[in-house]
Each structure stands twice: as C-alpha cells, then as structure tokens.
Design an enzyme around this catalytic site. Structure first.
Site, PDB file in Angstrom:
ATOM      1  N   CYS A  83      20.538  -5.788   1.959  1.00 18.01           N
ATOM      2  CA  CYS A  83      20.907  -6.974   1.157  1.00 18.01           C
ATOM      3  C   CYS A  83      19.569  -7.310   0.521  1.00 18.01           C
ATOM      4  O   CYS A  83      19.128  -8.347   0.399  1.00 18.01           O
ATOM      5  CB  CYS A  83      21.489  -8.198   1.698  1.00 18.01           C
ATOM      6  SG  CYS A  83      22.792  -7.637   2.475  1.00 18.01           S
ATOM      7  N   TYR A 134       5.650  -0.010  -2.302  1.00 14.95           N
ATOM      8  CA  TYR A 134       4.666   0.550  -3.270  1.00 14.95           C
ATOM      9  C   TYR A 134       5.099   1.124  -4.656  1.00 14.95           C
ATOM     10  O   TYR A 134       4.552   1.820  -5.263  1.00 14.95           O
ATOM     11  CB  TYR A 134       3.770   1.438  -2.105  1.00 14.95           C
ATOM     12  CG  TYR A 134       3.334   1.249  -1.013  1.00 14.95           C
ATOM     13  CD1 TYR A 134       2.321   0.250  -0.659  1.00 14.95           C
ATOM     14  CD2 TYR A 134       3.807   1.768   0.064  1.00 14.95           C
ATOM     15  CE1 TYR A 134       1.859  -0.066   0.492  1.00 14.95           C
ATOM     16  CE2 TYR A 134       3.372   1.524   1.417  1.00 14.95           C
ATOM     17  CZ  TYR A 134       2.451   0.628   1.541  1.00 14.95           C
ATOM     18  OH  TYR A 134       2.045   0.287   2.906  1.00 14.95           O
ATOM     19  N   ARG A 175       8.485   2.414   1.949  1.00 15.73           N
ATOM     20  CA  ARG A 175       7.533   2.822   0.835  1.00 15.73           C
ATOM     21  C   ARG A 175       7.882   2.553  -0.814  1.00 15.73           C
ATOM     22  O   ARG A 175       7.428   2.067  -1.368  1.00 15.73           O
ATOM     23  CB  ARG A 175       6.888   4.255   1.236  1.00 15.73           C
ATOM     24  CG  ARG A 175       6.163   4.285   2.523  1.00 15.73           C
ATOM     25  CD  ARG A 175       5.479   5.757   2.654  1.00 15.73           C
ATOM     26  NE  ARG A 175       4.171   5.523   1.946  1.00 15.73           N
ATOM     27  CZ  ARG A 175       4.038   6.272   0.779  1.00 15.73           C
ATOM     28  NH1 ARG A 175       5.081   6.814   0.212  1.00 15.73           N
ATOM     29  NH2 ARG A 175       2.926   6.005   0.234  1.00 15.73           N
ATOM     30  N   GLY A 225      -4.498  10.669   8.480  1.00 15.94           N
ATOM     31  CA  GLY A 225      -3.106  10.074   9.114  1.00 15.94           C
ATOM     32  C   GLY A 225      -2.189  10.970   8.062  1.00 15.94           C
ATOM     33  O   GLY A 225      -1.574  11.774   8.543  1.00 15.94           O
ATOM     34  N   ARG A 226      -2.003  10.531   6.764  1.00  7.59           N
ATOM     35  CA  ARG A 226      -1.085  11.047   5.926  1.00  7.59           C
ATOM     36  C   ARG A 226      -1.259  12.502   5.984  1.00  7.59           C
ATOM     37  O   ARG A 226      -0.515  13.232   5.577  1.00  7.59           O
ATOM     38  CB  ARG A 226      -1.114  10.118   4.712  1.00  7.59           C
ATOM     39  CG  ARG A 226      -0.103  10.657   3.627  1.00  7.59           C
ATOM     40  CD  ARG A 226      -0.535   9.997   2.289  1.00  7.59           C
ATOM     41  NE  ARG A 226      -1.007   8.844   2.399  1.00  7.59           N
ATOM     42  CZ  ARG A 226      -0.312   7.646   2.025  1.00  7.59           C
ATOM     43  NH1 ARG A 226       1.291   7.935   1.894  1.00  7.59           N
ATOM     44  NH2 ARG A 226      -0.856   6.339   2.102  1.00  7.59           N
TER      45      ARG A 226
HETATM   46  N1  LLP Z   1      -8.525   4.624   8.992  1.00 11.59           N
HETATM   47  C1  LLP Z   1      -8.400   3.483   8.846  1.00 11.59           C
HETATM   48  C2  LLP Z   1      -9.404   2.517   9.095  1.00 11.59           C
HETATM   49  C3  LLP Z   1      -7.267   3.162   8.164  1.00 11.59           C
HETATM   50  O1  LLP Z   1      -7.030   1.766   7.746  1.00 11.59           O
HETATM   51  C4  LLP Z   1      -6.321   4.154   7.864  1.00 11.59           C
HETATM   52  C5  LLP Z   1      -5.144   3.633   6.836  1.00 11.59           C
HETATM   53  C6  LLP Z   1      -6.547   5.628   7.861  1.00 11.59           C
HETATM   54  C7  LLP Z   1      -7.729   5.718   8.651  1.00 11.59           C
HETATM   55  C8  LLP Z   1      -5.654   6.426   7.742  1.00 11.59           C
HETATM   56  O2  LLP Z   1      -5.477   6.734   6.144  1.00 11.59           O
HETATM   57  P1  LLP Z   1      -4.945   7.991   5.852  1.00 11.59           P
HETATM   58  O3  LLP Z   1      -5.658   9.461   6.165  1.00 11.59           O
HETATM   59  O4  LLP Z   1      -3.202   8.205   6.379  1.00 11.59           O
HETATM   60  O5  LLP Z   1      -4.663   7.884   4.252  1.00 11.59           O
HETATM   61  N2  LLP Z   1       1.368   2.135   4.387  1.00 11.59           N
HETATM   62  C9  LLP Z   1       0.395   3.071   3.368  1.00 11.59           C
HETATM   63  C10 LLP Z   1      -0.761   3.170   3.712  1.00 11.59           C
HETATM   64  C11 LLP Z   1      -1.706   2.407   4.714  1.00 11.59           C
HETATM   65  C12 LLP Z   1      -2.859   2.802   5.140  1.00 11.59           C
HETATM   66  C13 LLP Z   1      -3.708   2.035   5.867  1.00 11.59           C
HETATM   67  N3  LLP Z   1      -4.900   2.604   6.556  1.00 11.59           N
HETATM   68  C14 LLP Z   1       1.585   4.058   2.647  1.00 11.59           C
HETATM   69  O6  LLP Z   1       2.667   4.059   3.057  1.00 11.59           O
HETATM   70  O7  LLP Z   1       1.046   4.503   1.916  1.00 11.59           O
END
Ligand code: LLP
Length: 418
Positions: free
Chosen positions: A345, A316, A312, A275-276
């Site tokens: 706020c 975090y 974020r 994702g990221r």
């Molecule tokens: N697959 C599963 C089952 C997941 O739960 C996630 C992310 C991904 C793939 C994708 O992960 P990535 O490649 O994006 O790291 N809100 C947090 C991140 C939460 C991630 C949740 N799961 C932040 O802003 O850092």
C-alpha cells in the site's frame, strides 16, 4: 559469465528451467546462479593477481549463508558492517584474518565481538570511534589493528544515496583529521594503525572517481610514512558497477589496468571489498502476475512481489529489467506500456514503469539484476513474508532459505496482557 538464458522459449538459470522452480517453490522467489557468483569473484581475483589482493566480499550485498560459504571456500574474505554480519562470517567459518569491519556506528558490543574474533582490521570512521576501540582493546589486553577510513571528498557520479566520499556524507574522516591522528598516534597505545581505507560509493561505472580517490589516498600514505607510521595495506573498498539497463561498466580487467599502476609502487597489500560486482547479476526475482488492471490512463501489471521484497526501484528509482519466463506464442498483441507494481500500500511500490510486456494473469516474470541489495534489503512491511531463495548449480537446485510463514512474522512479538 551470465547464466540466465533462454533455451527455446523458456528462461533457464544454468541448467534449470525457472518456471519449474517457480512452480515448485512458489513466488516471489529469488534464484541465484552459482557459476555467476564464482566466476565474478575469480574475475576480480585474476585481474589483480599481480598483487595478490585480499578480496573481502561485501556481505551487505547479499548475506545468505550459502553464498558467503561459497565465496569463503573460494578464498574470499568478508567485509562486515554489523555484529549480525560478523555473526554470519563466523557461521561460515571465515578465517578471522580475512574479516574487515566498517561502519560509522560500531557499538561497544560489536567492537568487543570483533576484537574477540580477532578480525584482520577495523575500518575506523571517526576519532571518537578510535578512542573507543583503543580503550576496549586495553580491557582485552590486546593490540588491535585498524585502518583509517579516509573521506577523499570526491564525487563518484552515482545515485546520491549511494555516494559515500563527499565531505557532506557521514563516512570516513577528512585529510586533516587523519593527519592529526597520525601525529597523535601515541594517544592510542592499544592500536596499530596499519592501513588506509576508502570506499567512494556504489554502482560506479567509470574508473576516474577511483583514480582520483586513490591518488589522494596515496598522498596520505606518503604523509603517514614520512611521519614514521608503517602502513601495511590500502583498502580501496567496493563500488564497481554492473549492467542493469544500458550501462557500460568497466570489466574487472580494465578496472585493474587503471588501478594497478597506481598501487603497485606502494608496496602495500591491496584489499578490495566488492559486493554488487560479484552477486548483482547472479540473481533474479521471480514473481507472478496476479491481476492486469486497466485504468483510464494506465495499465498496471500487478504482481506478487513488492517493494518489501525488492526496494531498489522505490528507493533509488533503480531500473531492473523485467522479462517473462516464457516467450509468448500469442500473435497480434498490442504492445501497451505497463507499470509493473506490487501489492504493497504505497505508490512507490513498483518494480518497473512503462514496460512493454505481453503477459496475462498467472504468467511469471523475472526481475533481473536482483542478486545484490535485493533480498538483503527486504522487509516484512505490510506483514508480508520474505521470499524463499534457491541456488542453482548446473542442473541441480538447492533451497538456501525457506519462505517465511505467518508464524515467522509474529515469532518475536509478545502479546500485551493487562
Ligand atoms: N565497502 C563498503 C565500506 C561499503 O559501504 C560498500 C557498500 C561496499 C564495500 C560494497 O559496495 P559495492 O561493491 O556493492 O558497490 N543499497 C544500495 C547500495 C549501497 C552500498 C552500500 N555500501 C543499492 O541498492 O544500490
């Protein structure tokens, strides 16, 4: 790969001046670079090309339909975690056999919708969920493919809120629980157990946690095969970290070099759920300075984006670089440390602390690395309208989500009248 660059004194996204976008669409404003998204996707695809993986972009990172469509059109699948995300996958005509579905709390309604769409597989996170999917599949008279999400109990060396593979977390199932399911697979006549899924956390910058988890998953795959369960694929989840500050994350290539030798011999299809990595550095949040407020102990740059737009930092303590859209010509400014804060706020409403920024009221700032988990985590807290989103491709730009209006804020409310 990175298309937010200064041309002269002005910050551009690809061929478009960000200040002009800010003036045209107002602020706060999310801006995404088409090239960055596509190139990051292709980087992973190329790095793993030897095994022709299925790359399921993780919708939760940024679920804007236009972004999903761009990726699906380039051959990506989608990793969804809710009926809402599945709905988005359908809206962009993602072939159902490229959709995987994880979540510890899939409801009956959501499971039915996914069976009905004919998704590639559920990533199942508990025995009770397995039973539920089995019985719903029976009602649909369908045989449904599932992967078992394995919790390998390893630490991923990332923020505790985004680590998902320690046994204390709610995700996946322990080794023994999965072994038991494999032995009792006859109890689930409407399911095919076809894969093992792991996802160990997010923003992981080193390969070691992935390697440890995959090795554990391999032992489990061996076990399943010894017991006569023929698995078709291994899904190693997402989690690849990106640069926010001074991190030195692995490239797709170096990651693949470490992972491929582990998975090649398995003769299983590989699935990834980044994702990221794909969208994180493809977006910025543009905001405008409303006030400069000096107190006895602090200098606050108060901007028009808040924690509701980008949570974020508050959630975090995440670091996002913040830079002015125009390099200043002003001479002799004193570099005072400032906190960049929003209008919400809450004391947690900040975008950055102790930043050196030479700005005045009315100036524009860009919060970098705001492509992932930024708009998708935005809320209407304090009855604030969610920002607009714009996509830039070369010299052109496209509004891909309109700014919310006050009417949008109350659209679903029903006024109590006695
Ligand atoms: N697959 C599963 C089952 C997941 O739960 C996630 C992310 C991904 C793939 C994708 O992960 P990535 O490649 O994006 O790291 N809100 C947090 C991140 C939460 C991630 C949740 N799961 C932040 O802003 O850092």
């Amino acid at each position: 790969m990175y298309y937010f660059k200064f041309k002269g004194r002005k910050l551009y996204c690809e061929g478009v001046c960000l200040k002009e976008l800010a003036q045209a669409f107002g602020t706060p404003l999310y801006v995404y670079s088409y090239k960055t998204i596509v190139e990051h996707f292709l980087k992973i695809k190329k790095a793993f090309s030897e095994v022709s993986p299925l790359i399921c972009y993780s919708v939760k990172a940024n679920s804007n339909l236009s972004l999903l469509k761009i990726l699906v059109d380039k051959g990506a699948g989608l990793d969804v975690v809710s009926g809402g995300e599945l709905f988005r996958a359908k809206k962009v005509n993602c072939p159902s056999q490229r959709v995987v579905y994880a979540s510890v709390g899939k409801t009956e309604k959501e499971i039915k919708e996914a069976i009905d769409y004919g998704i590639f597989a559920f990533n199942v996170e508990s025995l009770t969920e397995l039973k539920r999917i089995n019985s719903l599949a029976g009602k649909f008279k369908k045989k449904v493919d599932v992967a078992l999400r394995f919790n390998p109990d390893i630490s991923a060396d990332t923020h505790r809120y985004i680590t998902t593979a320690k046994k204390e977390t709610k995700f996946g199932m322990a080794l023994d629980a999965i072994k038991e399911i494999i032995l009792k697979r006859g109890d689930f006549p409407n399911l095919n157990i076809v894969g093992i899924h792991i996802h160990i956390g997010s923003q992981i910058t080193k390969p070691e946690p992935f390697i440890r988890a995959i090795k554990k998953a391999k032992a489990l795959i061996d076990y399943a095969q010894r017991k006569g369960v023929l698995l078709n694929y291994l899904n190693i989840g997402g989690g690849l970290g990106i640069v926010y500050q001074k991190e030195k994350p692995q490239t797709a290539e170096s990651f693949a070099k470490k992972i491929l030798p582990l998975v090649k011999g398995l003769k299983l299809k590989l699935i990834l759920e980044p994702g990221r990595f794909i969208v994180g550095n493809a977006g910025v949040l543009i905001t405008r300075v409303i006030y400069i407020k000096e107190t006895s102990c602090r200098r606050f740059i108060i901007v028009d984006a808040g924690m509701n737009d980008l949570i974020r930092p508050a959630l975090y303590s995440a670091y996002h670089q913040i830079i002015p859209l125009s390099k200043s010509l002003k001479a002799g400014f004193s570099a005072k440390l400032s906190d960049v804060v929003g209008p919400v706020c809450e004391s947690a409403d900040f975008l950055g602390k102790n930043r050196v920024l030479n700005v005045e009221e009315g100036d524009y700032l860009a919060v970098l690395g705001a492509g992932a988990y930024s708009f998708s985590m935005a809320s209407n807290y304090n009855s604030r309208c969610k920002p607009a989103e714009v996509l830039v491709k070369d010299k052109k730009f496209y509004l891909i989500r309109k700014r919310e209006t006050y009417q949008d804020l109350i659209r679903k409310e029903v006024l109590f009248e006695k």
